[in-house]
Design an enzyme around this catalytic site. Structure first.
Site, PDB file in Angstrom:
ATOM      1  N   GLY A   1      36.849  12.159 148.421  1.00 37.06           N
ATOM      2  CA  GLY A   1      36.051  10.995 148.832  1.00 37.06           C
ATOM      3  C   GLY A   1      34.719  10.944 148.107  1.00 37.06           C
ATOM      4  O   GLY A   1      34.247   9.871 147.723  1.00 37.06           O
TER       5      GLY A   1
ATOM      6  N   PRO B   1      28.601  11.478 167.734  1.00 39.07           N
ATOM      7  CA  PRO B   1      27.177  11.197 167.938  1.00 39.07           C
ATOM      8  C   PRO B   1      26.301  12.440 167.729  1.00 39.07           C
ATOM      9  O   PRO B   1      25.206  12.339 167.200  1.00 39.07           O
ATOM     10  CB  PRO B   1      27.124  10.709 169.387  1.00 39.07           C
ATOM     11  CG  PRO B   1      28.481  10.125 169.634  1.00 39.07           C
ATOM     12  CD  PRO B   1      29.445  10.939 168.806  1.00 39.07           C
TER      13      PRO B   1
ATOM     14  N   GLY C   1      27.169  15.484 162.671  1.00 41.47           N
ATOM     15  CA  GLY C   1      27.356  14.774 161.401  1.00 41.47           C
ATOM     16  C   GLY C   1      27.544  15.789 160.300  1.00 41.47           C
ATOM     17  O   GLY C   1      28.677  16.121 159.918  1.00 41.47           O
TER      18      GLY C   1
ATOM     19  N   ILE D   1      32.165   5.046 162.263  1.00 41.03           N
ATOM     20  CA  ILE D   1      33.491   4.931 161.653  1.00 41.03           C
ATOM     21  C   ILE D   1      33.557   3.689 160.761  1.00 41.03           C
ATOM     22  O   ILE D   1      33.604   2.550 161.249  1.00 41.03           O
ATOM     23  CB  ILE D   1      34.605   4.904 162.737  1.00 41.03           C
ATOM     24  CG1 ILE D   1      34.459   6.119 163.676  1.00 41.03           C
ATOM     25  CG2 ILE D   1      35.980   4.872 162.075  1.00 41.03           C
ATOM     26  CD1 ILE D   1      34.379   7.477 162.984  1.00 41.03           C
TER      27      ILE D   1
ATOM     28  N   ILE E   1      10.789  -3.890 137.972  1.00 42.25           N
ATOM     29  CA  ILE E   1      10.827  -4.701 136.740  1.00 42.25           C
ATOM     30  C   ILE E   1      10.868  -6.187 137.091  1.00 42.25           C
ATOM     31  O   ILE E   1      10.222  -7.012 136.460  1.00 42.25           O
ATOM     32  CB  ILE E   1      12.043  -4.298 135.861  1.00 42.25           C
ATOM     33  CG1 ILE E   1      11.798  -2.900 135.266  1.00 42.25           C
ATOM     34  CG2 ILE E   1      12.311  -5.330 134.762  1.00 42.25           C
ATOM     35  CD1 ILE E   1      13.005  -2.300 134.549  1.00 42.25           C
TER      36      ILE E   1
ATOM     37  N   GLU F   1      29.578  10.720 153.668  1.00 41.82           N
ATOM     38  CA  GLU F   1      30.472  11.697 153.013  1.00 41.82           C
ATOM     39  C   GLU F   1      29.696  12.941 152.572  1.00 41.82           C
ATOM     40  O   GLU F   1      30.010  13.566 151.554  1.00 41.82           O
ATOM     41  CB  GLU F   1      31.254  11.028 151.880  1.00 41.82           C
ATOM     42  CG  GLU F   1      32.065   9.857 152.425  1.00 41.82           C
ATOM     43  CD  GLU F   1      33.288   9.508 151.647  1.00 41.82           C
ATOM     44  OE1 GLU F   1      33.803  10.369 150.913  1.00 41.82           O
ATOM     45  OE2 GLU F   1      33.758   8.366 151.797  1.00 41.82           O
TER      46      GLU F   1
ATOM     47  N   ARG G   1      11.991 -12.622 130.750  1.00 41.71           N
ATOM     48  CA  ARG G   1      10.701 -12.835 131.422  1.00 41.71           C
ATOM     49  C   ARG G   1       9.538 -12.620 130.439  1.00 41.71           C
ATOM     50  O   ARG G   1       9.457 -11.573 129.787  1.00 41.71           O
ATOM     51  CB  ARG G   1      10.581 -11.856 132.598  1.00 41.71           C
ATOM     52  CG  ARG G   1       9.259 -11.864 133.299  1.00 41.71           C
ATOM     53  CD  ARG G   1       9.079 -13.106 134.151  1.00 41.71           C
ATOM     54  NE  ARG G   1       7.825 -13.034 134.886  1.00 41.71           N
ATOM     55  CZ  ARG G   1       7.380 -13.999 135.682  1.00 41.71           C
ATOM     56  NH1 ARG G   1       8.112 -15.086 135.852  1.00 41.71           N
ATOM     57  NH2 ARG G   1       6.232 -13.872 136.314  1.00 41.71           N
TER      58      ARG G   1
ATOM     59  N   PHE H   1      38.803   6.824 158.871  1.00 42.51           N
ATOM     60  CA  PHE H   1      38.722   8.291 158.891  1.00 42.51           C
ATOM     61  C   PHE H   1      37.669   8.658 159.937  1.00 42.51           C
ATOM     62  O   PHE H   1      36.520   8.201 159.828  1.00 42.51           O
ATOM     63  CB  PHE H   1      38.287   8.730 157.495  1.00 42.51           C
ATOM     64  CG  PHE H   1      38.063  10.189 157.262  1.00 42.51           C
ATOM     65  CD1 PHE H   1      39.108  11.020 156.874  1.00 42.51           C
ATOM     66  CD2 PHE H   1      36.782  10.736 157.361  1.00 42.51           C
ATOM     67  CE1 PHE H   1      38.896  12.373 156.597  1.00 42.51           C
ATOM     68  CE2 PHE H   1      36.554  12.079 157.095  1.00 42.51           C
ATOM     69  CZ  PHE H   1      37.613  12.890 156.708  1.00 42.51           C
TER      70      PHE H   1
ATOM     71  N   ASP I   1      36.219  16.174 149.513  1.00 37.05           N
ATOM     72  CA  ASP I   1      36.020  16.489 148.085  1.00 37.05           C
ATOM     73  C   ASP I   1      36.429  15.285 147.236  1.00 37.05           C
ATOM     74  O   ASP I   1      35.726  14.896 146.297  1.00 37.05           O
ATOM     75  CB  ASP I   1      36.862  17.703 147.664  1.00 37.05           C
ATOM     76  CG  ASP I   1      36.236  19.018 148.101  1.00 37.05           C
ATOM     77  OD1 ASP I   1      35.049  19.026 148.477  1.00 37.05           O
ATOM     78  OD2 ASP I   1      36.952  20.048 148.059  1.00 37.05           O
TER      79      ASP I   1
HETATM   80  N1  CAA Z   1      38.357  22.497 150.827  1.00 38.36           N
HETATM   81  C1  CAA Z   1      39.146  23.303 151.560  1.00 38.36           C
HETATM   82  N2  CAA Z   1      38.653  24.198 152.478  1.00 38.36           N
HETATM   83  C2  CAA Z   1      37.315  24.228 152.636  1.00 38.36           C
HETATM   84  C3  CAA Z   1      36.442  23.406 151.900  1.00 38.36           C
HETATM   85  C4  CAA Z   1      37.007  22.510 150.950  1.00 38.36           C
HETATM   86  N3  CAA Z   1      36.239  21.728 150.223  1.00 38.36           N
HETATM   87  N4  CAA Z   1      35.165  23.678 152.273  1.00 38.36           N
HETATM   88  C5  CAA Z   1      35.227  24.630 153.203  1.00 38.36           C
HETATM   89  N5  CAA Z   1      36.535  24.965 153.421  1.00 38.36           N
HETATM   90  C6  CAA Z   1      37.055  25.981 154.332  1.00 38.36           C
HETATM   91  C7  CAA Z   1      36.357  27.321 154.044  1.00 38.36           C
HETATM   92  O1  CAA Z   1      37.028  28.024 153.019  1.00 38.36           O
HETATM   93  C8  CAA Z   1      36.460  28.021 155.388  1.00 38.36           C
HETATM   94  O2  CAA Z   1      37.754  28.566 155.526  1.00 38.36           O
HETATM   95  P1  CAA Z   1      37.935  30.133 155.940  1.00 38.36           P
HETATM   96  O3  CAA Z   1      37.244  30.279 157.257  1.00 38.36           O
HETATM   97  O4  CAA Z   1      39.417  30.318 156.009  1.00 38.36           O
HETATM   98  O5  CAA Z   1      37.259  30.918 154.848  1.00 38.36           O
HETATM   99  C9  CAA Z   1      36.357  26.866 156.405  1.00 38.36           C
HETATM  100  O6  CAA Z   1      36.692  25.662 155.677  1.00 38.36           O
HETATM  101  C10 CAA Z   1      34.971  26.721 156.972  1.00 38.36           C
HETATM  102  O7  CAA Z   1      34.101  26.572 155.883  1.00 38.36           O
HETATM  103  P2  CAA Z   1      32.534  26.820 156.008  1.00 38.36           P
HETATM  104  O8  CAA Z   1      32.309  28.107 156.765  1.00 38.36           O
HETATM  105  O9  CAA Z   1      31.934  26.691 154.658  1.00 38.36           O
HETATM  106  O10 CAA Z   1      32.091  25.632 156.962  1.00 38.36           O
HETATM  107  P3  CAA Z   1      30.654  25.210 157.463  1.00 38.36           P
HETATM  108  O11 CAA Z   1      30.741  24.969 158.913  1.00 38.36           O
HETATM  109  O12 CAA Z   1      29.604  26.142 156.941  1.00 38.36           O
HETATM  110  O13 CAA Z   1      30.471  23.747 156.822  1.00 38.36           O
HETATM  111  C11 CAA Z   1      29.895  22.150 155.191  1.00 38.36           C
HETATM  112  C12 CAA Z   1      30.537  23.509 155.495  1.00 38.36           C
HETATM  113  C13 CAA Z   1      29.956  22.028 153.690  1.00 38.36           C
HETATM  114  C14 CAA Z   1      28.455  22.040 155.637  1.00 38.36           C
HETATM  115  C15 CAA Z   1      30.725  21.047 155.874  1.00 38.36           C
HETATM  116  O14 CAA Z   1      30.580  21.057 157.277  1.00 38.36           O
HETATM  117  C16 CAA Z   1      30.373  19.645 155.379  1.00 38.36           C
HETATM  118  O15 CAA Z   1      30.825  19.240 154.302  1.00 38.36           O
HETATM  119  N6  CAA Z   1      29.597  18.888 156.168  1.00 38.36           N
HETATM  120  C17 CAA Z   1      29.352  17.493 155.865  1.00 38.36           C
HETATM  121  C18 CAA Z   1      30.344  16.640 156.593  1.00 38.36           C
HETATM  122  C19 CAA Z   1      30.491  15.294 155.975  1.00 38.36           C
HETATM  123  O16 CAA Z   1      30.547  15.155 154.760  1.00 38.36           O
HETATM  124  N7  CAA Z   1      30.606  14.268 156.820  1.00 38.36           N
HETATM  125  C20 CAA Z   1      30.839  12.969 156.340  1.00 38.36           C
HETATM  126  C21 CAA Z   1      31.553  12.194 157.392  1.00 38.36           C
HETATM  127  S1  CAA Z   1      32.807  11.189 156.796  1.00 38.36           S
HETATM  128  C22 CAA Z   1      32.083   9.784 156.219  1.00 38.36           C
HETATM  129  O17 CAA Z   1      30.926   9.703 155.939  1.00 38.36           O
HETATM  130  C23 CAA Z   1      33.067   8.724 156.023  1.00 38.36           C
HETATM  131  C24 CAA Z   1      32.598   7.347 155.899  1.00 38.36           C
HETATM  132  O18 CAA Z   1      32.577   6.616 156.841  1.00 38.36           O
HETATM  133  C25 CAA Z   1      32.306   6.796 154.586  1.00 38.36           C
END
Ligand code: CAA
Length: 387
Positions: A244, A128, A131, A159, A343, A369, A270, A123, A242
């Site tokens: 994940g 860079p 995040g 990734i 511990i 995530e 122990r 995914f 959500d």
């Molecule tokens: N489900 C569906 N839609 C969603 C949503 C969700 N959970 N959350 C937000 N949206 C929609 C909103 O409704 C909005 O839509 P509209 O414009 O139509 O109203 C749109 O998305 C934009 O939402 P926000 O304005 O809230 O967006 P934002 O820019 O303020 O960001 C945030 C929100 C929560 C900070 C988000 O950017 C976020 O979660 N950031 C963290 C990213 C992350 O988790 N990265 C992890 C990388 S993957 C990884 O780690 C994988 C790995 O290797 C293990």
């Protein structure tokens, strides 16, 4: 409220526990030290339905539910966090994402080999320079004049399974002027021309889970490999995350349980000052605090998994439940192994025991995530209705 699990949930929990304890736990330290991807045991997880737990049989999966997935994740993470990281990205970010948002043809082509464990999925959202602020991505996908393909140029970083993935779900900017609404999700075949992998990242923990940067140079994606519609990408990525985050909560619970159980054994065995250290009040206080956090994290994780299962029928969102579970479980996974190392004293600090590995592995659960800060932001925004 019924706290009993179904026969199928117990069955997959048992399969996961046996593989975890018999095959993964004995090799975890070795693969961690070498920073080597555990290809053989990951293949074994695939052969036993653990790489596509919620994927229907028609697409090569085990056809089980979200609670079954959480229970299996807990077991694998209790043996090795790195294995559970690979399992979680494959199951949730990749397979569940495609199942929810992909077309029928995409599901057959891209889910089946990954859910059955024949190949690995990844995914690609982070870059860079972006995040937490995921929509600030720079990678570009430009549609051809006849609309039949897109040309991708740019980089993605951190990734998980990038060095070994056959297919990757990619998020790229198709219309920068539209910001988050200009992001589109695509399927990437890593064997196609224009796809490159950077070096594998050396990491503090989950060292057996391979992570790298990936780069696209004039990489072509056929239009049929767009997931959903152009511009849907950001919402797809958030929906996938959500789900994940529940997997990461389960991982944190498994890791914490292993540290807690090791502490119970050690505090009984122990001896110091003529008694088992577990009879001393300062150790008892630690055990009690660890147990409360572990049980609370477990309950919040299963509540989120259950809510996700219900939401499949209603189409509702589980952002709050998922973020609450991930936040609490990952912060507990910092607390519990920390206490466990204390511990165990010197033995906790030694590579002869797995405690120091749990301690190192735990940190990532507060970062990937969505960091703990992002989880707090999601929860507070949803609760207050304010931004
Ligand atoms: N489900 C569906 N839609 C969603 C949503 C969700 N959970 N959350 C937000 N949206 C929609 C909103 O409704 C909005 O839509 P509209 O414009 O139509 O109203 C749109 O998305 C934009 O939402 P926000 O304005 O809230 O967006 P934002 O820019 O303020 O960001 C945030 C929100 C929560 C900070 C988000 O950017 C976020 O979660 N950031 C963290 C990213 C992350 O988790 N990265 C992890 C990388 S993957 C990884 O780690 C994988 C790995 O290797 C293990």
């Amino acid at each position: 409220m019924d706290f009993r699990f179904t026969e199928e949930q117990l069955m997959i929990q048992d399969v996961a526990r046996r593989i975890a304890q018999e095959r993964i736990a004995p090799i975890a330290a070795e693969f961690d030290q070498r920073g080597e991807f555990p290809a053989e045991t990951i293949k074994l997880l695939g052969e036993n339905g653990l790489m596509g737990i919620e994927v229907p049989h028609d697409y090569g999966g085990a056809g089980l539910d979200s609670v079954a997935y959480a229970l299996a994740m807990i077991e694998i993470a209790a043996a090795d966090c790195a294995h559970s990281t690979i399992m979680s990205v494959n199951n949730t970010l990749y397979c569940n994402g495609l199942l929810k948002y992909g077309s029928e043809a995409q599901k057959h082509k891209y889910v089946t080999p990954i859910a059955s464990g024949e190949a690995i999925g990844a995914f690609a959202l982070t870059e860079p320079q972006s995040g937490s602020d995921a929509s600030a991505m720079r990678i570009r996908a430009v549609r051809s004049a006849d609309g039949s393909y897109y040309t991708v140029n740019g980089k993605k970083s951190w990734i998980t399974s990038g060095p070994v993935a056959k297919y990757i779900m990619l998020f790229a900017m198709t219309d920068p002027a539209k910001g988050a609404k200009g992001i589109t999700a695509f399927m990437v075949d890593t064997e196609r021309e224009g796809f490159h992998r950077g070096k594998t990242e050396p990491k503090l923990g989950i060292r057996a889970s391979a992570t790298c940067e990936i780069e696209f140079t004039d990489y072509r994606i056929p239009a049929e490999d767009v997931i959903g519609n152009e511009g849907d990408g950001f919402k797809i990525s958030m929906g996938v995350l959500d789900a994940g985050r529940i997997g990461i909560a389960a991982q944190a619970v498994g890791l914490s349980r292993a540290a807690y159980e090791a502490s119970l054994t050690y505090s009984r065995d122990r001896k110091a000052f003529g008694a088992s250290i577990g009879s001393f009040q300062m150790i008892q206080a630690k055990i009690a605090d660890m147990k409360c956090r572990l049980d609370a994290a477990w309950l919040l994780t299963l509540r989120a998994a259950w809510a996700k299962q219900q939401a499949q029928a209603t189409g509702g969102r589980v952002s709050t439940e998922a973020s609450v579970a991930k936040l609490y479980a990952s912060e507990s996974a910092m607390f519990i192994p920390h206490q466990a190392v204390q511990i165990h004293g010197g033995m906790g600090y030694s590579k002869e025991m797995p405690l120091e590995r749990y301690f190192r592995d735990a940190k990532i659960t507060e970062i990937y995530e969505g960091t703990s800060e992002i989880q707090r932001m999601v929860i507070a925004r949803n609760e207050t209705g304010l931004r």
